[in-house]
Design a protein around this motif. Structure first.
Motif, PDB file in Angstrom:
ATOM      1  N   PHE A 156      36.684  41.928 -41.424  1.00 23.62           N
ATOM      2  CA  PHE A 156      35.736  42.377 -40.408  1.00 23.62           C
ATOM      3  C   PHE A 156      34.429  42.843 -41.038  1.00 23.62           C
ATOM      4  O   PHE A 156      34.392  43.265 -42.196  1.00 23.62           O
ATOM      5  CB  PHE A 156      36.339  43.515 -39.587  1.00 23.62           C
ATOM      6  CG  PHE A 156      37.539  43.094 -38.780  1.00 23.62           C
ATOM      7  CD1 PHE A 156      37.419  42.189 -37.736  1.00 23.62           C
ATOM      8  CD2 PHE A 156      38.789  43.608 -39.066  1.00 23.62           C
ATOM      9  CE1 PHE A 156      38.523  41.808 -36.989  1.00 23.62           C
ATOM     10  CE2 PHE A 156      39.900  43.237 -38.331  1.00 23.62           C
ATOM     11  CZ  PHE A 156      39.772  42.331 -37.287  1.00 23.62           C
ATOM     12  N   GLU A 164      34.397  38.544 -39.468  1.00 24.17           N
ATOM     13  CA  GLU A 164      34.392  38.612 -38.007  1.00 24.17           C
ATOM     14  C   GLU A 164      33.872  39.974 -37.577  1.00 24.17           C
ATOM     15  O   GLU A 164      34.040  40.956 -38.290  1.00 24.17           O
ATOM     16  CB  GLU A 164      35.813  38.433 -37.456  1.00 24.17           C
ATOM     17  CG  GLU A 164      36.423  37.085 -37.735  1.00 24.17           C
ATOM     18  CD  GLU A 164      37.803  36.960 -37.126  1.00 24.17           C
ATOM     19  OE1 GLU A 164      38.066  37.547 -36.065  1.00 24.17           O
ATOM     20  OE2 GLU A 164      38.635  36.252 -37.719  1.00 24.17           O
ATOM     21  N   GLU A 221      42.333  42.996 -41.520  1.00 27.26           N
ATOM     22  CA  GLU A 221      43.583  42.968 -40.763  1.00 27.26           C
ATOM     23  C   GLU A 221      44.573  42.061 -41.488  1.00 27.26           C
ATOM     24  O   GLU A 221      44.255  40.930 -41.850  1.00 27.26           O
ATOM     25  CB  GLU A 221      43.353  42.432 -39.352  1.00 27.26           C
ATOM     26  CG  GLU A 221      44.640  42.385 -38.528  1.00 27.26           C
ATOM     27  CD  GLU A 221      44.446  41.745 -37.170  1.00 27.26           C
ATOM     28  OE1 GLU A 221      44.045  42.483 -36.237  1.00 27.26           O
ATOM     29  OE2 GLU A 221      44.666  40.524 -37.058  1.00 27.26           O
ATOM     30  N   ILE A 259      34.071  43.487 -35.954  1.00 25.16           N
ATOM     31  CA  ILE A 259      35.150  44.408 -35.590  1.00 25.16           C
ATOM     32  C   ILE A 259      35.086  44.717 -34.099  1.00 25.16           C
ATOM     33  O   ILE A 259      36.104  44.909 -33.445  1.00 25.16           O
ATOM     34  CB  ILE A 259      35.117  45.705 -36.434  1.00 25.16           C
ATOM     35  CG1 ILE A 259      36.376  46.548 -36.230  1.00 25.16           C
ATOM     36  CG2 ILE A 259      33.895  46.537 -36.137  1.00 25.16           C
ATOM     37  CD1 ILE A 259      37.611  46.017 -36.864  1.00 25.16           C
ATOM     38  N   ARG A 278      40.561  41.958 -27.826  1.00 27.08           N
ATOM     39  CA  ARG A 278      41.243  40.665 -27.948  1.00 27.08           C
ATOM     40  C   ARG A 278      42.743  40.875 -28.116  1.00 27.08           C
ATOM     41  O   ARG A 278      43.546  40.159 -27.515  1.00 27.08           O
ATOM     42  CB  ARG A 278      40.679  39.862 -29.122  1.00 27.08           C
ATOM     43  CG  ARG A 278      39.311  39.259 -28.852  1.00 27.08           C
ATOM     44  CD  ARG A 278      38.897  38.268 -29.930  1.00 27.08           C
ATOM     45  NE  ARG A 278      38.842  38.837 -31.271  1.00 27.08           N
ATOM     46  CZ  ARG A 278      37.777  39.435 -31.795  1.00 27.08           C
ATOM     47  NH1 ARG A 278      36.662  39.550 -31.090  1.00 27.08           N
ATOM     48  NH2 ARG A 278      37.802  39.898 -33.031  1.00 27.08           N
ATOM     49  N   TYR A 279      43.122  41.855 -28.942  1.00 27.76           N
ATOM     50  CA  TYR A 279      44.547  42.131 -29.122  1.00 27.76           C
ATOM     51  C   TYR A 279      45.160  42.624 -27.810  1.00 27.76           C
ATOM     52  O   TYR A 279      46.216  42.157 -27.387  1.00 27.76           O
ATOM     53  CB  TYR A 279      44.784  43.177 -30.228  1.00 27.76           C
ATOM     54  CG  TYR A 279      46.236  43.567 -30.293  1.00 27.76           C
ATOM     55  CD1 TYR A 279      47.168  42.718 -30.874  1.00 27.76           C
ATOM     56  CD2 TYR A 279      46.686  44.743 -29.700  1.00 27.76           C
ATOM     57  CE1 TYR A 279      48.513  43.046 -30.876  1.00 27.76           C
ATOM     58  CE2 TYR A 279      48.027  45.073 -29.705  1.00 27.76           C
ATOM     59  CZ  TYR A 279      48.934  44.220 -30.295  1.00 27.76           C
ATOM     60  OH  TYR A 279      50.280  44.532 -30.282  1.00 27.76           O
ATOM     61  N   SER A 320      37.634  43.328 -31.398  1.00 27.23           N
ATOM     62  CA  SER A 320      38.923  42.902 -31.948  1.00 27.23           C
ATOM     63  C   SER A 320      40.086  43.602 -31.250  1.00 27.23           C
ATOM     64  O   SER A 320      41.123  42.984 -30.987  1.00 27.23           O
ATOM     65  CB  SER A 320      38.984  43.127 -33.459  1.00 27.23           C
ATOM     66  OG  SER A 320      38.897  44.496 -33.784  1.00 27.23           O
ATOM     67  N   TYR A 321      39.922  44.892 -30.925  1.00 28.77           N
ATOM     68  CA  TYR A 321      40.962  45.604 -30.182  1.00 28.77           C
ATOM     69  C   TYR A 321      41.133  44.988 -28.794  1.00 28.77           C
ATOM     70  O   TYR A 321      42.261  44.764 -28.349  1.00 28.77           O
ATOM     71  CB  TYR A 321      40.625  47.093 -30.047  1.00 28.77           C
ATOM     72  CG  TYR A 321      41.513  47.813 -29.052  1.00 28.77           C
ATOM     73  CD1 TYR A 321      42.781  48.239 -29.421  1.00 28.77           C
ATOM     74  CD2 TYR A 321      41.095  48.032 -27.738  1.00 28.77           C
ATOM     75  CE1 TYR A 321      43.615  48.879 -28.503  1.00 28.77           C
ATOM     76  CE2 TYR A 321      41.917  48.659 -26.818  1.00 28.77           C
ATOM     77  CZ  TYR A 321      43.173  49.087 -27.215  1.00 28.77           C
ATOM     78  OH  TYR A 321      44.002  49.694 -26.303  1.00 28.77           O
ATOM     79  N   ARG A 333      42.324  38.706 -41.563  1.00 33.43           N
ATOM     80  CA  ARG A 333      40.983  38.643 -40.976  1.00 33.43           C
ATOM     81  C   ARG A 333      40.131  39.718 -41.628  1.00 33.43           C
ATOM     82  O   ARG A 333      40.554  40.862 -41.739  1.00 33.43           O
ATOM     83  CB  ARG A 333      41.037  38.888 -39.465  1.00 33.43           C
ATOM     84  CG  ARG A 333      41.696  37.766 -38.741  1.00 33.43           C
ATOM     85  CD  ARG A 333      41.910  37.930 -37.275  1.00 33.43           C
ATOM     86  NE  ARG A 333      41.176  38.974 -36.589  1.00 33.43           N
ATOM     87  CZ  ARG A 333      41.203  39.116 -35.279  1.00 33.43           C
ATOM     88  NH1 ARG A 333      41.903  38.304 -34.535  1.00 33.43           N
ATOM     89  NH2 ARG A 333      40.536  40.082 -34.705  1.00 33.43           N
ATOM     90  N   THR A 385      45.381  47.027 -39.632  1.00 30.79           N
ATOM     91  CA  THR A 385      43.992  46.963 -40.059  1.00 30.79           C
ATOM     92  C   THR A 385      43.816  48.004 -41.152  1.00 30.79           C
ATOM     93  O   THR A 385      43.940  49.200 -40.906  1.00 30.79           O
ATOM     94  CB  THR A 385      43.039  47.227 -38.885  1.00 30.79           C
ATOM     95  OG1 THR A 385      43.282  46.247 -37.875  1.00 30.79           O
ATOM     96  CG2 THR A 385      41.587  47.157 -39.335  1.00 30.79           C
TER      97      THR A 385
END
Length: 194
Positions: free
Chosen positions: A177, A39, A183, A41, A47-48, A44-45, A175, A147
């Motif tokens: 990245f 995925e 992660e 990177i 989305r979290y 990703s932050y 996950r 992560t």
């Protein structure tokens, strides 16, 4: 239902910062991976963070954020209540959407208030290892999302300050990245008996 999550980056050998609290090992990291199921990177932050309703951190993390991320007086967590665990008086950035609560209290005494402020979203334990350990000790930490960055420091500030109560954590997902970071998501409360 609100979950209390410790979300952070860690070196391969389990450190979240250098001994002097710097994170150049993370900020300067450049790596890549092109394997199956990888995925990006990037994003990703974000989305979290969309799932975060409130935050809690220690004073060292707070001072780091003020010095490095809140440049120009812009608080990066606007609109989200943030608790800072500290026995010291600390400066607060100005702004209408800035809700920072500096408190000297036990996490058990604050948890209901923090969870209520998070609403239907999650409570993010931003850092450090001592704050995360306090939540785990009180049986209030639901998940660890770490992560792992393929860097080895040999020493520094650990992911947790002490052994967690209870048994091993339960792996809930992984996950990979495109940066070469991975992660790992672990459920904690079930393992600690909370």
């Amino acid at each position: 239902m609100t979950k209390t999550q410790y979300y952070c980056a860690s070196t391969l050998d389990g450190y979240i910062a250098e001994s002097d609290d710097t994170i150049d090992w993370l900020l300067k990291y450049r790596g890549s991976f092109e394997g199956e199921g990888v995925e990006p990177i990037k994003g990703s932050y974000d989305r979290y963070y969309e799932g975060v309703g409130a935050l809690v951190m220690g004073s060292v993390t707070y001072e780091f954020v003020l010095a490095h991320e809140a440049k120009g007086g812009k608080w990066p967590y606007k609109g989200k209540p943030t608790w800072v665990l500290s026995s010291r008086e600390l400066p607060k950035p100005a702004g209408e959407e800035v809700d920072i609560r500096i408190v000297n209290a036990k996490v058990r005494d604050l948890h209901d208030e923090m969870s209520a402020a998070a609403g239907e979203l999650n409570l993010w334990v931003v850092g450090g290892g001592d704050v995360a350990s306090q939540f785990a000790d009180a049986g209030l930490l639901d998940e660890l999302l770490v992560t792992v960055v393929p860097v080895v420091l040999g020493e520094g500030k650990p992911l947790f300050d002490r052994r967690l109560p209870g048994g091993p954590m339960q792996l809930a997902g992984t996950r990979s990245f495109d940066s070469g970071m991975v992660e790992l998501r672990y459920e904690i409360s079930a393992a600690t008996g909370a």
